[in-house]
Design an enzyme around this catalytic site. Structure first.
Site, PDB file in Angstrom:
ATOM      1  N   ASP A   1       0.896  -1.151   0.000  1.00  0.00           N
ATOM      2  CA  ASP A   1       0.000   0.000   0.000  1.00  0.00           C
ATOM      3  C   ASP A   1       0.940   1.208   0.000  1.00  0.00           C
ATOM      4  O   ASP A   1       1.658   1.444   0.980  1.00  0.00           O
ATOM      5  CB  ASP A   1      -0.870  -0.043   1.257  1.00  0.00           C
ATOM      6  N   LEU A   2       0.956   1.932  -1.080  1.00  0.00           N
ATOM      7  CA  LEU A   2       1.997   2.953  -1.260  1.00  0.00           C
ATOM      8  C   LEU A   2       1.893   4.103  -0.267  1.00  0.00           C
ATOM      9  O   LEU A   2       2.818   4.894  -0.123  1.00  0.00           O
ATOM     10  CB  LEU A   2       1.974   3.487  -2.698  1.00  0.00           C
TER      11      LEU A   2
ATOM     12  N   LYS B   1       6.773   9.429 -17.961  1.00  0.00           N
ATOM     13  CA  LYS B   1       5.909  10.555 -18.257  1.00  0.00           C
ATOM     14  C   LYS B   1       4.441  10.169 -18.078  1.00  0.00           C
ATOM     15  O   LYS B   1       4.157   8.964 -18.101  1.00  0.00           O
ATOM     16  CB  LYS B   1       6.169  11.072 -19.668  1.00  0.00           C
TER      17      LYS B   1
ATOM     18  N   HIS C   1      10.910   7.737 -23.932  1.00  0.00           N
ATOM     19  CA  HIS C   1      11.326   6.511 -24.628  1.00  0.00           C
ATOM     20  C   HIS C   1      11.740   6.779 -26.075  1.00  0.00           C
ATOM     21  O   HIS C   1      12.430   5.980 -26.678  1.00  0.00           O
ATOM     22  CB  HIS C   1      10.269   5.404 -24.512  1.00  0.00           C
TER      23      HIS C   1
ATOM     24  N   LYS D   1      15.070   5.157 -28.944  1.00  0.00           N
ATOM     25  CA  LYS D   1      14.845   4.527 -30.253  1.00  0.00           C
ATOM     26  C   LYS D   1      16.153   4.508 -31.047  1.00  0.00           C
ATOM     27  O   LYS D   1      16.900   5.488 -31.031  1.00  0.00           O
ATOM     28  CB  LYS D   1      13.758   5.290 -31.030  1.00  0.00           C
TER      29      LYS D   1
ATOM     30  N   GLU E   1       0.458   8.637 -35.668  1.00  0.00           N
ATOM     31  CA  GLU E   1      -0.024   7.329 -35.212  1.00  0.00           C
ATOM     32  C   GLU E   1      -1.321   7.006 -35.929  1.00  0.00           C
ATOM     33  O   GLU E   1      -2.138   7.904 -36.180  1.00  0.00           O
ATOM     34  CB  GLU E   1      -0.284   7.352 -33.711  1.00  0.00           C
TER      35      GLU E   1
ATOM     36  N   ASP F   1       0.987  15.229 -24.510  1.00  0.00           N
ATOM     37  CA  ASP F   1       1.309  13.802 -24.631  1.00  0.00           C
ATOM     38  C   ASP F   1       2.522  13.560 -25.538  1.00  0.00           C
ATOM     39  O   ASP F   1       3.317  12.656 -25.279  1.00  0.00           O
ATOM     40  CB  ASP F   1       0.077  13.066 -25.192  1.00  0.00           C
TER      41      ASP F   1
ATOM     42  N   HIS G   1       8.347  14.083 -26.493  1.00  0.00           N
ATOM     43  CA  HIS G   1       8.988  13.359 -27.596  1.00  0.00           C
ATOM     44  C   HIS G   1       9.432  14.291 -28.738  1.00  0.00           C
ATOM     45  O   HIS G   1      10.572  14.231 -29.179  1.00  0.00           O
ATOM     46  CB  HIS G   1       8.044  12.296 -28.160  1.00  0.00           C
TER      47      HIS G   1
ATOM     48  N   LYS H   1      -3.160  11.426 -33.572  1.00  0.00           N
ATOM     49  CA  LYS H   1      -3.708  10.066 -33.541  1.00  0.00           C
ATOM     50  C   LYS H   1      -4.663   9.920 -34.720  1.00  0.00           C
ATOM     51  O   LYS H   1      -5.173  10.902 -35.255  1.00  0.00           O
ATOM     52  CB  LYS H   1      -4.485   9.847 -32.243  1.00  0.00           C
TER      53      LYS H   1
HETATM   54  C1  BG6 Z   1       3.423   7.722 -25.412  1.00  0.00           C
HETATM   55  C2  BG6 Z   1       2.101   8.419 -25.512  1.00  0.00           C
HETATM   56  O1  BG6 Z   1       4.345   8.514 -24.707  1.00  0.00           O
HETATM   57  O2  BG6 Z   1       3.935   7.476 -26.713  1.00  0.00           O
HETATM   58  C3  BG6 Z   1       1.119   7.603 -26.332  1.00  0.00           C
HETATM   59  O3  BG6 Z   1       1.567   8.629 -24.208  1.00  0.00           O
HETATM   60  C4  BG6 Z   1       1.731   7.254 -27.682  1.00  0.00           C
HETATM   61  O4  BG6 Z   1      -0.109   8.312 -26.527  1.00  0.00           O
HETATM   62  C5  BG6 Z   1       3.109   6.638 -27.497  1.00  0.00           C
HETATM   63  O5  BG6 Z   1       0.861   6.326 -28.322  1.00  0.00           O
HETATM   64  C6  BG6 Z   1       3.800   6.460 -28.853  1.00  0.00           C
HETATM   65  O6  BG6 Z   1       4.958   5.709 -28.677  1.00  0.00           O
HETATM   66  P1  BG6 Z   1       5.544   4.847 -29.878  1.00  0.00           P
HETATM   67  O7  BG6 Z   1       6.865   4.397 -29.386  1.00  0.00           O
HETATM   68  O8  BG6 Z   1       4.578   3.737 -30.114  1.00  0.00           O
HETATM   69  O9  BG6 Z   1       5.619   5.783 -31.032  1.00  0.00           O
END
Ligand code: BG6
Length: 481
Positions: free
Chosen positions: A86-87, A142, A172, A176, A210, A229, A234, A334
């Site tokens: 339980d944090l 994030k 992330h 890549k 995306e 987002d 990114h 998206k």
């Molecule tokens: C995340 C976002 O950081 O990156 C998502 O919160 C998004 O909404 C995702 O879909 C995209 O990551 P990738 O590596 O699939 O391009």
């Protein structure tokens, strides 16, 4: 080196979709240091074996080449442990400390894959329990904050427990492979540096498109939107990698100092420039990959009449000697026509064309996904001797082919870096705060403007206004050329 990786949010989406598969790949590649333990932490009571069974079932959803055989899973599962916590309970951190302390591990990585509103609580509790010694690092996923103020507040609480070099903010996209190659291309080769400036480069386009919609994340996404987002983190991180000056060394702080300078050089938005240089959109029903797709407002957990943007395109400039006047176009959304992420560096055309058909300029395309690689577009003689003499050809560097055996995915790379204490690919708090500072006027202008985002049909490249915006500079988006 022995390590313990504690995964808070061990049963959450991120853990089973990204982190466990990445840890398994690292294990399969023999890259995970020996003598490691992975401890998943979550709220429910379950045994180690129950947790292993849960993860094994989830691996069924992983693409087949990355799925473990039963025998491989058995070996991997020996690293996996589970602990109920339980944090909010200090006693549970004392219990965690005992569990970790039994072995005297050299490195402990606390990975916070929880909802971000828990970060301050968990960091404060870790600190209070003395789980913040020099051998402990904390990884923060994030979104880190909602705006500058909330990001600062998180950073303040984290900093009270952990030094800057212990707090690893993940983006992330920095993990890549193409992003690694971008830095290798720029700083490992002498060829591009003389051209990497306003005299030779006409404009730069960063597209993070995306095809998926918001899926089951409607409530989270509706509070967030594409600017927070994808752009604040990114897209801006990619921009810094393109625009930064060569760092004096490959040390984490040398690199991050240069990235911070880029963020500080970005042209500040005003209400007028937001209206002119930023386009926000929201998807309506359409067709993606031949299948009907519903509109954003019909997605589960999206409130009626929401004005959250699912698309952003913007124009900015890096105001320094190298880049003065060069437009940087960023675009993300998206439910666009394809999953397609790339950076296009458009060079200037020849100053005096002597061949018919030589009006086309060179470009360098850094492809992030679906495949990664690098294309240098040139013009070559077609050889027919009539009509247009020149035709576009490109040098295609296929990293997959060149380095297949050694390549690792983004999360695998970042997890291994976190365990090894390599900080180059993590975002420093001042970078992150500066990125918020830059997007805030856009958030503010949108909050003050009652007009809704521009609609676009799912399966297209976004609202036509995005093309009109870059046309003002005489440019077109790469896939429209
Ligand atoms: C995340 C976002 O950081 O990156 C998502 O919160 C998004 O909404 C995702 O879909 C995209 O990551 P990738 O590596 O699939 O391009």
């Amino acid at each position: 080196m022995s390590f313990d990786l504690v995964l808070f949010g061990g049963t959450g989406d991120l853990a089973w979709r990204k982190l466990m598969p990445a840890l398994f790949q690292a294990f399969r590649h023999g890259k995970l240091p020996a003598h490691g333990r992975i401890l998943a932490v979550a709220r429910d009571a379950r045994s180690d074996d129950d947790y292993r069974a849960l993860i094994q079932a989830r691996f069924g959803e992983v693409e087949s080449a990355k799925r473990p055989s039963n025998e491989e899973f058995e070996r991997f599962a020996a690293l996996l442990h589970y602990r109920r916590m339980d944090l909010s309970q200090p006693a549970d951190y004392v219990g965690l400390k005992q569990w970790l302390g039994e072995r005297g591990t050299q490195t402990v990585v606390m990975y916070l894959a929880t909802s971000p509103h828990l970060f301050p609580l968990v960091c404060a509790q870790l600190g209070a329990a003395g789980l913040n010694g020099p051998h402990v690092r904390v990884v923060l996923e994030k979104p880190l904050g909602h705006d500058l103020r909330s990001a600062r507040e998180i950073n303040r609480v984290v900093a009270a427990a952990f030094g800057e070099h212990q707090a690893l903010r993940i983006d992330h996209y920095l993990g890549k492979p193409s992003v690694q190659n971008l830095s290798a291309l720029r700083f490992g080769n002498a060829l591009f540096e003389p051209l990497w400036r306003r005299e030779s480069i006409a404009n730069i386009q960063i597209t993070l498109a995306e095809a998926i919609g918001v899926g089951t994340r409607g409530d989270f996404y509706d509070r967030t939107g594409a600017l927070r987002d994808m752009v604040q983190n990114h897209a801006l991180q990619l921009l810094t990698m393109i625009a930064m000056e060569p760092p004096p060394t490959h040390d984490a702080d040398a690199i991050r100092d240069e990235k911070l300078k880029v963020l500080k050089s970005l042209k500040a938005f005003t209400p007028e420039s937001v209206a002119r240089d930023v386009v926000r959109g929201q998807y309506r029903a359409g067709t993606v990959d031949g299948k009907a797709a519903i509109g954003y407002l019909d997605e589960a957990k999206v409130p009626a009449g929401s004005t959250t943007e699912t698309f952003v395109a913007l124009r900015t400039e890096v105001q320094n000697w190298r880049w003065a006047g060069v437009p940087f176009f960023l675009r993300t959304g998206k439910r666009l026509a394809a999953r397609h992420a790339q950076i296009v560096v458009n060079f200037r055309p020849v100053p005096h064309p002597i061949f018919p058909g030589s009006a086309r300029a060179n470009k360098l395309v850094i492809k992030l996904q679906p495949e990664d690689g690098l294309e240098l577009h040139l013009l070559a003689a077609k050889g027919s001797g009539h009509g247009d003499w020149l035709a576009p050809v490109f040098l295609d560097l296929d990293f997959e082919k060149a380095f297949a055996a050694e390549r690792v995915g983004a999360y695998e790379r970042l997890l291994l870096d976190a365990i090894a204490g390599r900080l180059n690919l993590f975002v420093r708090s001042d970078e992150q705060e500066q990125a918020w500072r830059w997007v805030e006027p856009v958030l503010q202008a949108w909050a003050d403007d009652a007009s809704p985002p521009r609609p676009y049909a799912a399966g297209t490249w976004g609202p036509p206004a995005a093309s009109a915006m870059i046309a003002r500079d005489g440019c077109v988006w790469d896939e429209e050329q």
